[in-house]
Design a protein around this motif. Sequence first.
Motif, PDB file in Angstrom:
ATOM      1  N   GLN A  66     -10.808   1.405   7.803  1.00 39.59           N
ATOM      2  CA  GLN A  66     -10.553   1.577   6.374  1.00 39.59           C
ATOM      3  C   GLN A  66      -9.210   2.267   6.220  1.00 39.59           C
ATOM      4  N   VAL A  67      -8.361   1.704   5.368  1.00 40.27           N
ATOM      5  CA  VAL A  67      -7.011   2.216   5.172  1.00 40.27           C
ATOM      6  C   VAL A  67      -6.800   2.558   3.695  1.00 40.27           C
ATOM      7  N   SER A  68      -5.807   3.386   3.424  1.00 37.85           N
ATOM      8  CA  SER A  68      -5.569   3.801   2.037  1.00 37.85           C
ATOM      9  C   SER A  68      -4.807   2.757   1.233  1.00 37.85           C
ATOM     10  N   GLY A  69      -4.138   1.843   1.889  1.00 36.09           N
ATOM     11  CA  GLY A  69      -3.421   0.807   1.170  1.00 36.09           C
ATOM     12  C   GLY A  69      -2.860  -0.226   2.121  1.00 36.09           C
ATOM     13  N   TYR A  84      -8.514  -4.620   8.665  1.00 35.93           N
ATOM     14  CA  TYR A  84      -8.117  -3.469   7.860  1.00 35.93           C
ATOM     15  C   TYR A  84      -8.616  -3.718   6.440  1.00 35.93           C
ATOM     16  N   VAL A 143      -9.363  -1.830   2.508  1.00 35.97           N
ATOM     17  CA  VAL A 143      -9.098  -0.645   1.699  1.00 35.97           C
ATOM     18  C   VAL A 143     -10.390   0.016   1.235  1.00 35.97           C
ATOM     19  N   ASP A 144     -11.521  -0.688   1.352  1.00 33.41           N
ATOM     20  CA  ASP A 144     -12.793  -0.121   0.909  1.00 33.41           C
ATOM     21  C   ASP A 144     -13.920  -0.744   1.723  1.00 33.41           C
TER      22      ASP A 144
END
Length: 138
Positions: free
Chosen positions: A117-120, A87, A89-90
């Motif tokens: 890709q995750v937002s946080g 995982y 974030v970018d």
Amino acid sequence: MTQENKNTSNLRFLNPPALTKPPGYTQVVEMTGPGRTIWIAGTIGTNRDGKLGEDFRAQAVQTFENLKAALESVGASFEQVVKVTNYLVDFGHLPVFYEVRDRYVNTSAPPASTAVQVSGLPRGALLEIEVVAVLPLK
């Protein structure tokens, strides 16, 4: 194409000819016979004191060192890792991620892998990794 894991004879790493051969991971990992399956929870780049690395590279190295320690606690190494879920974030960090990852995983028979890709992530982490390893019975 089949790649046998030298340390665990009950594992086969395959990239079927009908699928594109991916860089850095294996499409199919098969376990046969008796064995122990180890699941390691999502791990981030904090040191023993809980301090998060200052940048992506530092967090990536610490994350893999933490996974290495978790694997060693059950008598395993990255040689027995069959599945990795990453995982980030970018995805802009993927080149550094691959560079660090390849210092730890068995690049001749890499584990099956997924990147999301995750937002946080917890604690402001830039990546989190969970792994599954398979070992022979003790």
